[in-house]
Design a protein around this motif. Structure first.
Motif, PDB file in Angstrom:
ATOM      1  N   GLN A 125       0.550  -0.946   0.574  1.00 33.75           N
ATOM      2  CA  GLN A 125      -0.455  -0.184   0.136  1.00 33.75           C
ATOM      3  C   GLN A 125       0.816   1.419   0.179  1.00 33.75           C
ATOM      4  O   GLN A 125       1.640   1.173   0.286  1.00 33.75           O
ATOM      5  CB  GLN A 125      -0.912   0.175   1.327  1.00 33.75           C
ATOM      6  CG  GLN A 125      -1.502   1.035   1.161  1.00 33.75           C
ATOM      7  CD  GLN A 125      -2.747   0.836   2.195  1.00 33.75           C
ATOM      8  OE1 GLN A 125      -2.355   1.237   3.182  1.00 33.75           O
ATOM      9  NE2 GLN A 125      -4.077   1.062   1.880  1.00 33.75           N
ATOM     10  N   ALA A 126       0.758   2.217  -0.165  1.00 30.98           N
ATOM     11  CA  ALA A 126       0.694   3.238  -1.179  1.00 30.98           C
ATOM     12  C   ALA A 126       1.744   3.651   0.586  1.00 30.98           C
ATOM     13  O   ALA A 126       2.541   4.511   0.967  1.00 30.98           O
ATOM     14  CB  ALA A 126       0.288   4.503  -1.931  1.00 30.98           C
ATOM     15  N   SER A 127       0.003   4.442   0.987  1.00 25.81           N
ATOM     16  CA  SER A 127       0.595   4.444   2.662  1.00 25.81           C
ATOM     17  C   SER A 127       1.911   4.210   3.290  1.00 25.81           C
ATOM     18  O   SER A 127       2.465   4.773   3.858  1.00 25.81           O
ATOM     19  CB  SER A 127      -0.475   4.972   3.244  1.00 25.81           C
ATOM     20  OG  SER A 127      -1.168   4.300   3.447  1.00 25.81           O
ATOM     21  N   ILE A 128       1.746   3.062   3.356  1.00 31.09           N
ATOM     22  CA  ILE A 128       2.882   1.808   4.042  1.00 31.09           C
ATOM     23  C   ILE A 128       3.820   2.045   3.937  1.00 31.09           C
ATOM     24  O   ILE A 128       5.316   2.697   4.169  1.00 31.09           O
ATOM     25  CB  ILE A 128       2.577   0.375   4.036  1.00 31.09           C
ATOM     26  CG1 ILE A 128       1.158   0.769   4.546  1.00 31.09           C
ATOM     27  CG2 ILE A 128       3.164  -0.376   4.419  1.00 31.09           C
ATOM     28  CD1 ILE A 128       0.562  -0.983   4.643  1.00 31.09           C
ATOM     29  N   THR A 129       4.436   2.585   2.299  1.00 27.49           N
ATOM     30  CA  THR A 129       5.853   2.652   1.723  1.00 27.49           C
ATOM     31  C   THR A 129       5.914   3.705   2.177  1.00 27.49           C
ATOM     32  O   THR A 129       7.170   4.346   2.569  1.00 27.49           O
ATOM     33  CB  THR A 129       5.581   2.815   0.085  1.00 27.49           C
ATOM     34  OG1 THR A 129       5.001   0.951  -0.394  1.00 27.49           O
ATOM     35  CG2 THR A 129       7.014   3.075  -0.175  1.00 27.49           C
TER      36      THR A 129
ATOM     37  N   CYS B  99       2.579   2.784  -5.816  1.00 36.73           N
ATOM     38  CA  CYS B  99       3.436   3.860  -4.741  1.00 36.73           C
ATOM     39  C   CYS B  99       4.349   4.447  -6.156  1.00 36.73           C
ATOM     40  O   CYS B  99       4.697   4.025  -6.518  1.00 36.73           O
ATOM     41  CB  CYS B  99       4.290   2.443  -4.001  1.00 36.73           C
ATOM     42  SG  CYS B  99       3.234   1.376  -2.918  1.00 36.73           S
ATOM     43  N   ASN B 100       4.205   5.363  -5.351  1.00 37.81           N
ATOM     44  CA  ASN B 100       4.775   6.659  -6.140  1.00 37.81           C
ATOM     45  C   ASN B 100       5.566   8.015  -5.149  1.00 37.81           C
ATOM     46  O   ASN B 100       6.284   8.888  -6.123  1.00 37.81           O
ATOM     47  CB  ASN B 100       3.337   7.406  -7.065  1.00 37.81           C
ATOM     48  CG  ASN B 100       2.318   8.083  -5.883  1.00 37.81           C
ATOM     49  OD1 ASN B 100       2.694   8.037  -5.146  1.00 37.81           O
ATOM     50  ND2 ASN B 100       1.765   9.254  -6.337  1.00 37.81           N
ATOM     51  N   TYR B 101       5.426   7.651  -3.681  1.00 35.57           N
ATOM     52  CA  TYR B 101       6.666   8.344  -3.063  1.00 35.57           C
ATOM     53  C   TYR B 101       6.766   7.925  -2.045  1.00 35.57           C
ATOM     54  O   TYR B 101       6.228   6.312  -1.597  1.00 35.57           O
ATOM     55  CB  TYR B 101       5.594   9.729  -2.835  1.00 35.57           C
ATOM     56  CG  TYR B 101       6.448  10.186  -2.101  1.00 35.57           C
ATOM     57  CD1 TYR B 101       7.095  11.626  -2.649  1.00 35.57           C
ATOM     58  CD2 TYR B 101       7.020  10.180  -0.751  1.00 35.57           C
ATOM     59  CE1 TYR B 101       7.841  12.650  -1.858  1.00 35.57           C
ATOM     60  CE2 TYR B 101       7.793  10.943   0.222  1.00 35.57           C
ATOM     61  CZ  TYR B 101       7.883  12.876  -0.305  1.00 35.57           C
ATOM     62  OH  TYR B 101       8.542  13.449   0.021  1.00 35.57           O
ATOM     63  N   PRO B 102       8.743   7.756  -1.633  1.00 38.52           N
ATOM     64  CA  PRO B 102       9.359   9.014  -2.568  1.00 38.52           C
ATOM     65  C   PRO B 102      10.134   8.093  -4.345  1.00 38.52           C
ATOM     66  O   PRO B 102       9.437   7.300  -4.368  1.00 38.52           O
ATOM     67  CB  PRO B 102      10.512   8.860  -1.524  1.00 38.52           C
ATOM     68  CG  PRO B 102      10.808   7.739  -0.997  1.00 38.52           C
ATOM     69  CD  PRO B 102       8.878   6.894  -0.578  1.00 38.52           C
ATOM     70  N   GLU B 103      10.120   8.975  -4.698  1.00 40.97           N
ATOM     71  CA  GLU B 103      11.403   8.554  -6.154  1.00 40.97           C
ATOM     72  C   GLU B 103      11.667   7.250  -5.549  1.00 40.97           C
ATOM     73  O   GLU B 103      11.239   6.869  -6.754  1.00 40.97           O
ATOM     74  CB  GLU B 103      11.678   9.750  -6.244  1.00 40.97           C
ATOM     75  CG  GLU B 103      12.424   9.320  -7.571  1.00 40.97           C
ATOM     76  CD  GLU B 103      12.741  10.738  -8.241  1.00 40.97           C
ATOM     77  OE1 GLU B 103      13.250  10.706  -9.739  1.00 40.97           O
ATOM     78  OE2 GLU B 103      12.874  12.460  -8.068  1.00 40.97           O
ATOM     79  N   GLU B 104      12.357   7.256  -5.039  1.00 41.38           N
ATOM     80  CA  GLU B 104      12.894   5.880  -4.703  1.00 41.38           C
ATOM     81  C   GLU B 104      12.533   4.973  -5.028  1.00 41.38           C
ATOM     82  O   GLU B 104      12.728   3.955  -5.015  1.00 41.38           O
ATOM     83  CB  GLU B 104      14.339   5.911  -3.651  1.00 41.38           C
ATOM     84  CG  GLU B 104      15.229   6.337  -3.477  1.00 41.38           C
ATOM     85  CD  GLU B 104      14.377   7.812  -3.048  1.00 41.38           C
ATOM     86  OE1 GLU B 104      14.977   7.811  -1.798  1.00 41.38           O
ATOM     87  OE2 GLU B 104      13.572   8.370  -3.163  1.00 41.38           O
ATOM     88  N   ALA B 105      11.075   5.111  -4.325  1.00 40.80           N
ATOM     89  CA  ALA B 105      10.218   3.212  -4.317  1.00 40.80           C
ATOM     90  C   ALA B 105       9.674   3.054  -6.025  1.00 40.80           C
ATOM     91  O   ALA B 105       9.484   1.882  -6.617  1.00 40.80           O
ATOM     92  CB  ALA B 105       9.079   4.445  -3.625  1.00 40.80           C
ATOM     93  N   LEU B 106       9.532   4.187  -6.795  1.00 36.84           N
ATOM     94  CA  LEU B 106       9.349   4.701  -8.482  1.00 36.84           C
ATOM     95  C   LEU B 106      10.474   2.454  -8.905  1.00 36.84           C
ATOM     96  O   LEU B 106      10.057   1.793  -9.788  1.00 36.84           O
ATOM     97  CB  LEU B 106       9.516   4.965  -8.781  1.00 36.84           C
ATOM     98  CG  LEU B 106       8.650   6.348  -8.637  1.00 36.84           C
ATOM     99  CD1 LEU B 106       9.148   7.537  -9.727  1.00 36.84           C
ATOM    100  CD2 LEU B 106       7.379   5.811  -9.073  1.00 36.84           C
TER     101      LEU B 106
END
Length: 325
Positions: free
Chosen positions: A76-80, A99-106
């Motif tokens: 989940q994006a918030s968990i990431t 997941c789009n934040y932070p950039e490293e997660a991309l």
């Protein structure tokens, strides 16, 4: 006593003398070095003491994590976002498609969303899989498979207010050995929110705010029980849909009747002003007449993570610039 025995005895005494000298030498080393060594040992012990750790996740499940996790999957994006904020970026081996934040997660492997890529996750074989209550309700069989091969599955439930987000940060921190970082993040968020509330005491004329999370024709807003409602209340603004519960859809006619002083959108239209001002019957709405139409980054006001505090700070400046700028 024979000569041979005397010789052996003398050799033994010599060895004992040397050992005593070495021990005395160790005992007289520089006190500063002793303190450094003690501090290092204490730090190491603190780190070791983190594990094994037993937590109760948001599904009420007791999970014991034997060792500090070296690899993590977040679905989940918030968990990431929370995980990266805790300093766990180098341990993330899989994140959700959203997941789009932070950039490293991309650049991290994508493992699905509500429908998980179970095969890929099993291949990655992370120490911890951070999932949502949706996954727990709908994919229990897959989660059981993860646990059978040694993964620790931790359920992070849905959140609707700041205190619940603090709980999530604390839970993930404890599960990953980053409790100190979690405490620092929570303390920072609370302090910044407190400062906003203090400044908001200077508000003498409360503004009514219409929040729009999707454009026409299906216009949705946020009522009670949402982050946006809590944010507006904390800066002494009135949620125009405050008598509604959760996320609701209203007609354009109903919104015009509310006559908000400020309009906040979260969907980043290229011609935002034109889209709203051209709506039939909206020309006389106070926010339209006075040019009080603003957009805010949606993830900072609806995603339950550390950036929520940025969202409320932005709202404060948009709604009451004379107080918060």
């Amino acid at each position: 006593m024979t000569k041979q025995m005397l010789k052996s005895f003398g050799f033994l005494c010599f060895i004992l003398f040397l050992m005593a000298a070495i021990l005395v030498g160790c005992g007289t080393t520089d006190s500063g070095n002793q303190q450094d060594n003690a501090a290092t040992t204490e730090t190491q012990n603190d780190s070791v003491a983190e594990f094994p750790v037993t937590i109760i996740d948001d599904a009420g499940r007791e999970v014991t994590i034997e060792e500090e996790p070296k690899s993590i999957v977040s679905i989940q994006a918030s968990i990431t976002e929370i995980s990266y904020a805790l300093g766990l970026g180098d341990k993330m081996v899989g994140v959700s498609d959203w997941c789009n934040y932070p950039e490293e997660a991309l650049s991290v492997d994508k493992v699905g969303g509500q429908d998980m890529n179970a095969e890929l996750i099993l291949t990655l074989l992370p120490d911890i899989v951070l999932v949502t209550d949706y996954h727990h309700r709908n994919h229990e069989g897959i989660l059981n498979q993860f646990e059978e091969v040694g993964m620790n599955v931790i359920v992070i439930g849905s959140k609707s207010n700041f205190d619940e987000v603090y709980d999530s940060i604390e839970l993930i921190g404890k599960s990953t050995g980053t409790s100190k970082n979690a405490e620092e993040i929570i303390t920072d968020m609370k302090q910044r929110h407190k400062e906003l509330k203090e400044k908001a005491k200077a508000v003498t004329d409360q503004k009514k705010v219409w929040v729009e999370v999707s454009p026409a024709p299906d216009i949705f807003t946020t009522g009670k029980g949402t982050f946006m409602h809590e944010m507006l209340e904390s800066i002494e603004a009135i949620n125009a849909a405050g008598d509604q519960e959760g996320w609701v859809m209203l007609t354009e006619e109903e919104i015009v009747q509310l006559n908000p002083d400020v309009i906040i959108t979260t969907y980043h239209l290229e011609n935002l002003q034109g889209e709203i001002t051209s709506r039939q019957g909206w020309a006389d709405v106070s926010a339209v007449k006075n040019g009080q139409i603003f957009d805010v980054e949606s993830d900072t006001v609806i995603r339950p993570g550390p950036r929520l505090i940025e969202g409320v700070e932005t709202l404060a400046k948009q709604i009451y610039p004379e107080i918060f700028e």
